[in-house]
Write an enzyme that holds these catalytic residues in place. Structure first.
Site, short mmCIF file in Angstrom:
data_model
loop_
_atom_site.label_atom_id
_atom_site.label_comp_id
_atom_site.label_asym_id
_atom_site.label_seq_id
_atom_site.Cartn_x
_atom_site.Cartn_y
_atom_site.Cartn_z
N HIS A 59 -46.51 -11.41 30.75
CA HIS A 59 -47.22 -10.41 29.93
C HIS A 59 -46.93 -9.04 30.55
CE1 HIS A 59 -49.88 -14.01 28.92
NE2 HIS A 59 -49.12 -13.75 27.87
N GLU A 62 -49.38 -6.71 32.75
CA GLU A 62 -50.10 -7.28 33.89
C GLU A 62 -49.34 -6.90 35.16
OE1 GLU A 62 -50.68 -11.41 32.90
OE2 GLU A 62 -51.77 -10.89 31.06
N HIS A 151 -50.63 -13.71 36.90
CA HIS A 151 -51.16 -12.95 35.76
C HIS A 151 -52.38 -12.13 36.18
CE1 HIS A 151 -49.23 -15.12 32.24
NE2 HIS A 151 -48.85 -15.85 33.27
N GLU A 215 -54.66 -16.25 37.99
CA GLU A 215 -55.29 -15.05 37.44
C GLU A 215 -55.88 -14.26 38.60
OE1 GLU A 215 -55.22 -14.02 34.41
OE2 GLU A 215 -54.50 -15.78 33.33
O1 LIG Z 1 -57.18 -12.46 29.60
C1 LIG Z 1 -56.70 -13.21 28.76
O2 LIG Z 1 -57.28 -13.45 27.68
C2 LIG Z 1 -55.38 -13.89 29.02
C3 LIG Z 1 -54.89 -13.80 30.43
C4 LIG Z 1 -53.61 -14.62 30.50
O3 LIG Z 1 -52.57 -14.09 30.21
N1 LIG Z 1 -53.76 -15.92 30.77
C5 LIG Z 1 -52.70 -16.86 30.60
C6 LIG Z 1 -53.15 -18.24 30.99
C7 LIG Z 1 -52.04 -19.23 30.87
C8 LIG Z 1 -52.46 -20.68 31.01
O4 LIG Z 1 -53.22 -21.16 30.15
O5 LIG Z 1 -52.00 -21.34 31.96
C9 LIG Z 1 -52.28 -16.86 29.13
O6 LIG Z 1 -53.17 -16.74 28.28
O7 LIG Z 1 -51.10 -16.97 28.87
ZN ZN Z 2 -51.10 -13.03 31.36
#
Ligand SMILES: O=C(O)CCC(=O)N[C@@H](CCC(=O)O)C(=O)O
Ligand code: ZN
Length: 335
Positions: A59, A62, A151, A215
């Site tokens: 992303h 980030e 992330h 995260e």
């Molecule tokens: O803050 C958010 O809503 C999304 C943060 C983020 O990019 N999280 C990842 C998690 C990936 C996973 O589920 O392993 C995403 O949503 O891609």
């Molecule tokens: Zn992300």
């Protein structure tokens, strides 16, 4: 410092390096593999058999994780960090990083495990390229495979730093890896219970790596990441890279474990999420709470005791996850 240590600078400028391979005074080989992709190889005599994939910028907005990988690369290129592991550094979505946006047309982290074949455009091609780079990197037999995809989140969080651990039928989550995450500063881990379409789901399911989405705090622009404390993770990554990691105890030392109760899927433009715009990740929701509504009188009502919400986002495209409802998990199913 070797010029290839400036992978981020090259990526931000959209430039190709003049020299594709460079070697440090200690014999560490750095090889540019394409935009935002660099392989680091220790001298054979120092190689401890670990293949470590570090990715960030899947992303583009980030930036704290991108800055962290940039610092590690600078240290390696200066000879201050002496790898004993093979490492692949990847900046996931270069064009989105240049624009400071999460993505341009499609979220790259929803395009793995075959999804990129069903759509078109630059981000589908990039997801395919990332799969190819990861598959090539993790193709050497009898080596240990580890992937951290770094992330930051859209919103604040009651639990600042946490990991998501993918799922594969018949494969158990590793207690040792969880202890390592705890030592790296993670306060919680979400144990997934179904297959997924993220980058770590791909490397975990298809390539046999231990793989985690980490995260690390709230997403902010470059240079504004003082509030994101990656100190413990950075220390641990350096130890993993140099092969100096202390043996961690099996005890999880207060690490909170969660499992997915339900993924909230947005089916249509009528989707409504009944949460405050500034709600934090890990906020608790009472049983009976009407969480969301969608087309054809679909209602998402909380039924689970101890439920919490993470990644609530009503703006995702139809068909994608608009939040995850999680519940506390027990460490009784760990390998
Ligand atoms: O803050 C958010 O809503 C999304 C943060 C983020 O990019 N999280 C990842 C998690 C990936 C996973 O589920 O392993 C995403 O949503 O891609
Ligand atoms: Zn992300």
């Amino acid at each position: 410092m070797l010029a290839l240590g400036k992978l981020l600078e090259l990526t931000l400028a959209g430039r190709e390096p003049a020299e594709k391979t460079q070697v440090t005074a200690d014999g560490v080989r750095m090889r540019w593999l394409g935009e935002g992709a660099l392989e680091v190889r220790p001298p054979e005599a120092c190689d401890n058999g670990l293949d470590l994939l570090l990715s960030a910028g899947i992303h583009g907005n980030e930036t704290a994780p991108i800055e962290l990988l940039d610092r590690l690369l600078h240290d390696i290129a200066r000879g201050d960090l002496k790898p004993q592991a093979r490492i692949l550094f990847l900046f996931g979505n270069p064009e989105a990083i240049r624009r400071g946006e999460r993505y341009l047309e499609l979220d790259v982290n929803r395009l793995f495990n075959g999804r990129h074949d069903q759509v078109s455009g630059a981000e589908a091609l990039r997801a395919c390229e990332l799969e190819r780079l990861a598959a090539t990197f993790f193709s050497v037999p009898e080596r240990t495979r580890l992937h951290y995809d770094l992330h930051t989140a859209i919103r604040g969080s009651k639990i600042e730093q946490f990991a998501l651990y993918p799922y594969k039928e018949g494969r158990q989550h590793s207690r040792r890896e969880l202890a390592r995450l705890r030592a790296a500063g993670m306060e919680a881990v979400l144990l997934q219970s179904k297959i997924s379409i993220t980058f770590t789901a791909y490397t975990y399911e298809q390539l046999g790596a231990e793989a985690f989405t980490l995260e690390l705090g709230k997403a902010r622009p470059f240079g504004q990441n003082d509030g994101v404390n990656v100190g413990r993770l950075e220390t641990r990554l350096k130890q993993i890279i140099e092969g100096t990691e202390p043996e961690q105890p099996e005890a999880l030392d207060g690490l909170q474990l969660f499992s997915v109760a339900r993924e909230i899927i947005k089916h249509s433009d009528s989707f409504q999420l009944h949460l405050a715009a500034d709600i934090e990740n890990f906020s608790e929701l009472e049983p009976g709470y009407l969480l969301a509504e969608d087309i054809a009188d679909t209602r998402w009502i909380v039924e689970e005791e101890g439920a919490r919400i993470i990644f609530p986002n009503p703006k995702v495209k139809n068909g994608l996850r608009a939040g995850i409802l999680i519940v506390p998990a027990k460490p009784d199913q760990l390998a």
